[in-house]
Design a protein around this motif. Structure first.
Motif, PDB file in Angstrom:
ATOM      1  N   TYR A 115       0.832  -1.196   0.000  1.00  0.00           N
ATOM      2  CA  TYR A 115       0.000   0.000   0.000  1.00  0.00           C
ATOM      3  C   TYR A 115       0.873   1.255   0.000  1.00  0.00           C
ATOM      4  CZ  TYR A 115      -2.886  -3.630   2.221  1.00  0.00           C
ATOM      5  OH  TYR A 115      -3.527  -4.808   2.513  1.00  0.00           O
ATOM      6  N   TYR A 121       0.232   5.359   1.167  1.00  0.00           N
ATOM      7  CA  TYR A 121      -0.589   6.406   1.768  1.00  0.00           C
ATOM      8  C   TYR A 121       0.224   7.688   1.722  1.00  0.00           C
ATOM      9  CZ  TYR A 121      -3.521   2.757   3.965  1.00  0.00           C
ATOM     10  OH  TYR A 121      -4.360   1.690   4.198  1.00  0.00           O
ATOM     11  N   GLN A 150       0.444  11.851   3.555  1.00  0.00           N
ATOM     12  CA  GLN A 150      -0.044  12.773   4.582  1.00  0.00           C
ATOM     13  C   GLN A 150       0.535  14.151   4.289  1.00  0.00           C
ATOM     14  OE1 GLN A 150       1.169  11.992   8.667  1.00  0.00           O
ATOM     15  NE2 GLN A 150      -0.798  12.744   9.430  1.00  0.00           N
ATOM     16  N   LYS A 163      -4.810  14.660   7.454  1.00  0.00           N
ATOM     17  CA  LYS A 163      -4.979  13.248   7.760  1.00  0.00           C
ATOM     18  C   LYS A 163      -4.104  12.374   6.872  1.00  0.00           C
ATOM     19  CE  LYS A 163      -9.925  13.991   8.584  1.00  0.00           C
ATOM     20  NZ  LYS A 163     -11.274  13.598   8.139  1.00  0.00           N
ATOM     21  N   VAL A 164      -3.877  11.167   7.299  1.00  0.00           N
ATOM     22  CA  VAL A 164      -3.240  10.157   6.465  1.00  0.00           C
ATOM     23  C   VAL A 164      -4.282   9.678   5.452  1.00  0.00           C
ATOM     24  CG1 VAL A 164      -2.159   7.887   6.427  1.00  0.00           C
ATOM     25  CG2 VAL A 164      -1.748   9.435   8.364  1.00  0.00           C
ATOM     26  N   PHE A 191      -5.263   7.261   2.016  1.00  0.00           N
ATOM     27  CA  PHE A 191      -4.961   6.091   1.202  1.00  0.00           C
ATOM     28  C   PHE A 191      -4.757   6.502  -0.252  1.00  0.00           C
ATOM     29  CE2 PHE A 191      -5.252   1.788  -0.294  1.00  0.00           C
ATOM     30  CZ  PHE A 191      -6.047   1.813  -1.427  1.00  0.00           C
ATOM     31  N   PHE A 236       3.858   7.237   2.862  1.00  0.00           N
ATOM     32  CA  PHE A 236       4.075   6.040   3.662  1.00  0.00           C
ATOM     33  C   PHE A 236       3.753   4.795   2.851  1.00  0.00           C
ATOM     34  CE2 PHE A 236       4.873   8.272   7.474  1.00  0.00           C
ATOM     35  CZ  PHE A 236       3.947   9.293   7.603  1.00  0.00           C
ATOM     36  N   GLN A 263      -1.898  -3.915   8.622  1.00  0.00           N
ATOM     37  CA  GLN A 263      -0.967  -3.207   7.762  1.00  0.00           C
ATOM     38  C   GLN A 263       0.137  -2.600   8.616  1.00  0.00           C
ATOM     39  OE1 GLN A 263      -2.989  -0.536   5.013  1.00  0.00           O
ATOM     40  NE2 GLN A 263      -4.669  -1.988   4.774  1.00  0.00           N
ATOM     41  N   TYR A 264       1.364  -2.856   8.212  1.00  0.00           N
ATOM     42  CA  TYR A 264       2.533  -2.310   8.912  1.00  0.00           C
ATOM     43  C   TYR A 264       3.169  -1.246   8.034  1.00  0.00           C
ATOM     44  CZ  TYR A 264       1.937  -6.245  12.035  1.00  0.00           C
ATOM     45  OH  TYR A 264       1.404  -7.138  12.934  1.00  0.00           O
ATOM     46  N   PHE A 265       3.424  -0.105   8.642  1.00  0.00           N
ATOM     47  CA  PHE A 265       3.879   1.057   7.901  1.00  0.00           C
ATOM     48  C   PHE A 265       5.372   1.274   8.015  1.00  0.00           C
ATOM     49  CE2 PHE A 265       0.015   3.409   6.639  1.00  0.00           C
ATOM     50  CZ  PHE A 265      -0.935   2.630   7.248  1.00  0.00           C
ATOM     51  N   GLY A 266       5.928   1.855   6.952  1.00  0.00           N
ATOM     52  CA  GLY A 266       7.300   2.296   6.982  1.00  0.00           C
ATOM     53  C   GLY A 266       7.421   3.676   7.606  1.00  0.00           C
ATOM     54  N   PRO A 267       8.650   4.176   7.714  1.00  0.00           N
ATOM     55  CA  PRO A 267       8.878   5.476   8.368  1.00  0.00           C
ATOM     56  C   PRO A 267       8.509   6.666   7.505  1.00  0.00           C
ATOM     57  CG  PRO A 267      10.938   4.558   7.599  1.00  0.00           C
ATOM     58  CD  PRO A 267       9.899   3.515   7.347  1.00  0.00           C
ATOM     59  N   ARG A 302       9.655  12.006   3.030  1.00  0.00           N
ATOM     60  CA  ARG A 302       9.141  13.380   2.919  1.00  0.00           C
ATOM     61  C   ARG A 302       9.485  13.907   1.544  1.00  0.00           C
ATOM     62  NH1 ARG A 302       7.031  16.895   5.920  1.00  0.00           N
ATOM     63  NH2 ARG A 302       7.484  15.793   7.870  1.00  0.00           N
TER      64      ARG A 302
END
Lengths: 116, 111
Positions: free
Chosen positions: A33, A35, A37, A42-43, A45, A91, A105-109, A112
């Protein structure tokens, strides 16, 4: 503990340039995925990807965006011609999807992206 | 999109339990409640999820009311590092894969 990694951590580009954001999902995960921000918002999708196909995308994910899994480990987001409003944190996330609707779902850092 | 309601901000003293409420009155029978948090501008971090029963893991406990219209995330001994925005999310029935983030609750843990 396995984690999602993203590169670069910060990307600065000129308006109209193409950028590629890279992600390495967790190794046994099959669903990926993106996403984003925008600062202070908001974050949101963007897109989900499974079996080398887009499975769902949002209205934000227009023709300027594309995703690819070029090899067995990387997952990329390409923005063809960046606009000022593309400046945001992006993300990547991945999930194993053992059972529908209950996958985590596990997100990366994040990366930017700054468009000048 | 399915909607959850959370207070915009909360404070908690370090070492005390932080109880973060979430209303999800429109939740459907097969929709799970997920909690994530975001520390500063980092990527959202998964905390816990549940369907009907209360759940506990090494990070937190999740209490879901019997009618499933609300839930509470409990951080049993909050630390300064728990200062973050906490999001209550439920998965939308019908196959959508996306997580829909609201504005969440900004939890500030004070020394």
């Amino acid at each position: 503990e396995p984690e999602v990694t993203q590169t670069p951590s910060h990307q600065v580009t000129q308006m109209g340039q193409e950028v590629i954001l890279r992600c390495v999902p967790i190794s046994n995960h099959l669903y990926f995925y993106w996403y984003r921000q925008i600062l202070g918002q908001k974050v949101e999708f963007l897109v989900s990807f499974y079996n080398n196909e887009i499975s769902e995308k949002s209205e934000i994910f227009d023709d300027q965006f594309s995703v690819e899994r070029p090899d067995g480990s990387n997952f990329t987001l390409k923005i063809r011609s960046t606009k000022l409003e593309d400046s945001a944190m992006y993300f990547c996330a991945s999930s194993e999807r053992v059972v529908a609707y209950t996958d985590t779902q596990y997100f990366g850092p994040g990366t930017r992206l700054t468009v000048l | 999109d399915a909607k959850t309601t959370q207070p915009p901000s909360m404070d908690c003293a370090e070492g005390r339990a932080a109880n973060l409420p979430c209303n999800h009155s429109t939740i459907s029978g097969n929709e799970y409640v997920y909690w994530y948090r975001q520390i500063h501008s980092q990527g959202p971090q998964y905390i816990i999820h549940g369907l009907k029963n209360n759940e506990t893991n090494e990070m937190a406990s999740l209490i879901i009311t019997e009618d499933r219209k609300s839930s509470t995330l409990i951080l049993p001994h909050a630390t300064l590092r728990d200062t973050a925005v906490y999001y209550c999310i439920h998965r939308i029935q019908g196959g959508s894969e996306k997580l829909v983030f609201g504005k969440g609750t900004k939890l500030t843990v004070n020394p």
